[in-house]
Design a protein around this motif. Structure first.
Motif, PDB file in Angstrom:
ATOM      1  N   SER A 190     -10.409   4.845   0.106  1.00 12.15           N
ATOM      2  CA  SER A 190     -10.161   4.632   1.531  1.00 12.15           C
ATOM      3  C   SER A 190      -9.779   5.949   2.189  1.00 12.15           C
ATOM      4  O   SER A 190      -9.361   6.905   1.519  1.00 12.15           O
ATOM      5  CB  SER A 190      -9.020   3.616   1.703  1.00 12.15           C
ATOM      6  N   GLY A 191      -9.917   5.994   3.510  1.00 10.78           N
ATOM      7  CA  GLY A 191      -9.412   7.153   4.232  1.00 10.78           C
ATOM      8  C   GLY A 191      -7.908   7.274   4.133  1.00 10.78           C
ATOM      9  O   GLY A 191      -7.341   8.354   4.315  1.00 10.78           O
ATOM     10  N   LEU A 192      -7.244   6.143   3.828  1.00  8.65           N
ATOM     11  CA  LEU A 192      -5.800   6.138   3.598  1.00  8.65           C
ATOM     12  C   LEU A 192      -5.528   5.379   2.307  1.00  8.65           C
ATOM     13  O   LEU A 192      -5.463   4.151   2.283  1.00  8.65           O
ATOM     14  CB  LEU A 192      -5.059   5.475   4.770  1.00  8.65           C
ATOM     15  N   ASN A 193      -5.435   6.120   1.221  1.00  7.61           N
ATOM     16  CA  ASN A 193      -5.068   5.556  -0.079  1.00  7.61           C
ATOM     17  C   ASN A 193      -3.550   5.645  -0.238  1.00  7.61           C
ATOM     18  O   ASN A 193      -2.904   6.503   0.364  1.00  7.61           O
ATOM     19  CB  ASN A 193      -5.738   6.338  -1.208  1.00  7.61           C
ATOM     20  N   PHE A 194      -2.990   4.780  -1.096  1.00  6.94           N
ATOM     21  CA  PHE A 194      -1.546   4.840  -1.317  1.00  6.94           C
ATOM     22  C   PHE A 194      -1.224   4.271  -2.691  1.00  6.94           C
ATOM     23  O   PHE A 194      -1.720   3.194  -3.062  1.00  6.94           O
ATOM     24  CB  PHE A 194      -0.805   4.046  -0.229  1.00  6.94           C
TER      25      PHE A 194
END
Length: 510
Positions: A190-194
């Motif tokens: 994703s463009g924002l992984n966590f």
């Protein structure tokens, strides 16, 4: 000696039509190597499959030995070498990912009249606990919360939004199988992984085999997931036999298989279907715990759909407004991420690198398919013959992706001419010493003389990297074994270890 060479060349070029050797190299060692490869191919272990080997001298790219090297075969995780090499060559070894905490609107009387954003850049390591010097997920959530409060914000009259727009590709390549996607190793990019886009499902096994295991909780909490638990209790010591079925952006999760009896709790790792939404959810939970009032539910923006806590999908409507930065988080350098990717074989890291590198080459957001095309063109521009090069992702998890042994050794040889070669070389595990090849070829000359990335999917065993010859020359090599017989892995590995040891006995100086 001349007669020996004539007989040897006749053996290589006439008897074995798919094998090619360089007569400039030591003929006896080459003959021994070829015989071992042929022994593997003709053995009962691989009687219905294919063995391919390619060995090149990197100094000039000269082919030393090719055996079925032009056949397209599954690469498994050896493809990560192509992905990390391209990322390092294109982006540079000091490249870092950046994640920004920011807001739009205005702050007045402790009220943010607008939205709070976490804007990602595709960093696969954000919130990971693999880097002691950087923040893990709980630490980052606390840091972001403190920064919001230090900005004087006590009430957010808007939404907490996970901004994943940096990557416009859908998170999972369309050739991945459903049985992989819900598990931790099938986490999409994703463009924002966590926190590497993973969670743990924690079970309480029964005392009796065959009785259902109770699903106690998820870690971290993910109440937006609808978990259908069909897991039962397996024998003591049976380990993790759970498969998690899930697809991107969908809250319904099926848990099938068994967990072992004899333990109070047992956890298995799954992949979050919408990492950007989870990140917004987790930050909102942390903010709320510390007294910050938030008017709306968390949201995510980017490709695909947006998950609400109820599991429904609605578009995020975000006003076009200038954003104000509150905090910048920077990842470790790309060289370190590449090392971790190749040592631990993390699919998420490879997929993120593929997309971000494709974006850089195309100078625009690209899909996984277009990113692979960009990668292919990059190496073709270096003069590499990529006939038969057909990868479908950046990690090698796709079961239909393929390349030839010659493709991979060609790229590895060409990489030695790039400025970032040394960080790339250092990123590859050492046989017998580190990474996924730590226990490989112990007690042989391969130990310490070969750097290799392993690759394993069902019916496939592969290794690729660099070997040092007996006279100190650096060689690139790739060996692919496809469709070996079930139950024959021990025999296959014995011959593969022998092949690696024989690589280090070659004398290849002209």
């Amino acid at each position: 000696m001349h007669r020996h060479f004539v007989l040897l060349l006749h053996y290589f070029f006439v008897i074995i039509p798919f094998c090619r050797a360089n007569p400039a190299a030591d003929s006896v060692a080459l003959q021994r190597l070829h015989a071992t490869v042929n022994q593997l191919q003709t053995s009962s272990f691989v009687r219905n499959g294919t063995v391919a080997l390619s060995v090149r001298r990197v100094r000039d790219g000269a082919t030393l030995l090719d055996y079925n090297a032009q056949l397209s075969l599954p690469s498994a995780s050896t493809l990560k070498l192509v992905t990390t090499a391209t990322a390092l060559a294109v982006l540079g070894d000091n490249y870092t990912f950046r994640t920004v905490l920011e807001h739009d609107g205005t702050i007045k009387d402790s009220v943010l009249n607008g939205n709070l954003y976490l804007r990602g850049s595709g960093d696969p390591s954000l919130g990971s606990n693999r880097f002691a010097e950087f923040a893990d997920a709980p630490t980052l959530l606390r840091t972001w919360t403190e920064i919001v409060k230090s900005a004087g914000i006590k009430h957010i009259r808007g939404s907490v939004i996970g901004d994943a727009t940096a990557i416009q590709s859908l998170p999972v390549p369309d050739t991945w199988v459903w049985g992989d996607m819900g598990n931790y190793y099938g986490a999409g990019a994703s463009g924002l992984n966590f926190n590497e886009n993973l969670y743990r499902a924690v079970f309480k096994p029964a005392k009796t085999v065959g009785i259902p295991a109770v699903l106690l909780r998820t870690e971290p909490a993910a109440p937006f997931l609808k978990l259908q638990n069909n897991v039962k209790t397996g024998p003591v010591g049976s380990g993790d036999e759970v498969i998690i079925y899930n697809a991107p952006f969908t809250p319904l999760v099926f848990l099938e298989g068994t967990v072992p009896a004899g333990v109070a709790e047992f956890g298995v790792k799954g992949s979050l279907p919408d990492p950007a939404y989870y990140t917004a959810f987790a930050l909102q939970e942390q903010l709320t715990k510390t007294g910050v009032v938030i008017t709306n539910q968390p949201l995510a923006i980017g490709p695909g759909r947006v998950l609400e806590p109820t599991g429904s999908s609605t578009p995020a409507i975000v006003p076009e407004a200038k954003r104000t930065q509150l905090h910048l988080h920077t990842s470790v350098p790309l060289a370190e991420l590449a090392r971790l990717t190749n040592h631990q074989s993390i699919n998420l890291y490879a997929e993120s690198m593929l997309i971000v590198t494709g974006n850089a080459l195309a100078k625009a957001p690209v899909t996984t398919e277009k990113a692979v095309q960009q990668l292919t063109r990059f190496w073709q521009s270096k003069g590499i013959d990529l006939s038969g090069f057909r990868p479908k992702d950046g990690s090698g998890l796709s079961t239909v992706g393929a390349l030839t042994a010659a493709n991979l050794t060609g790229i590895l040889s060409a990489m030695t001419k790039e400025k970032s070669f040394l960080p790339f070389y250092d990123s590859i595990p050492v046989v017998g010493e580190s990474g996924t090849v730590k226990n490989l070829a112990r007690g042989t000359s391969a130990v310490g003389n070969i750097r290799a990335k392993s690759g394993t999917i069902e019916g496939v065993r592969a290794y690729a990297g660099y070997a040092t010859s007996a006279d100190g020359e650096l060689m690139s090599f790739t060996i692919l074994v496809n469709k070996y017989q079930p139950g024959s892995l021990k025999g296959v590995m014995g011959l593969l270890e022998q092949i690696m040891a024989q690589l280090t006995t070659l004398t290849i100086n002209e």
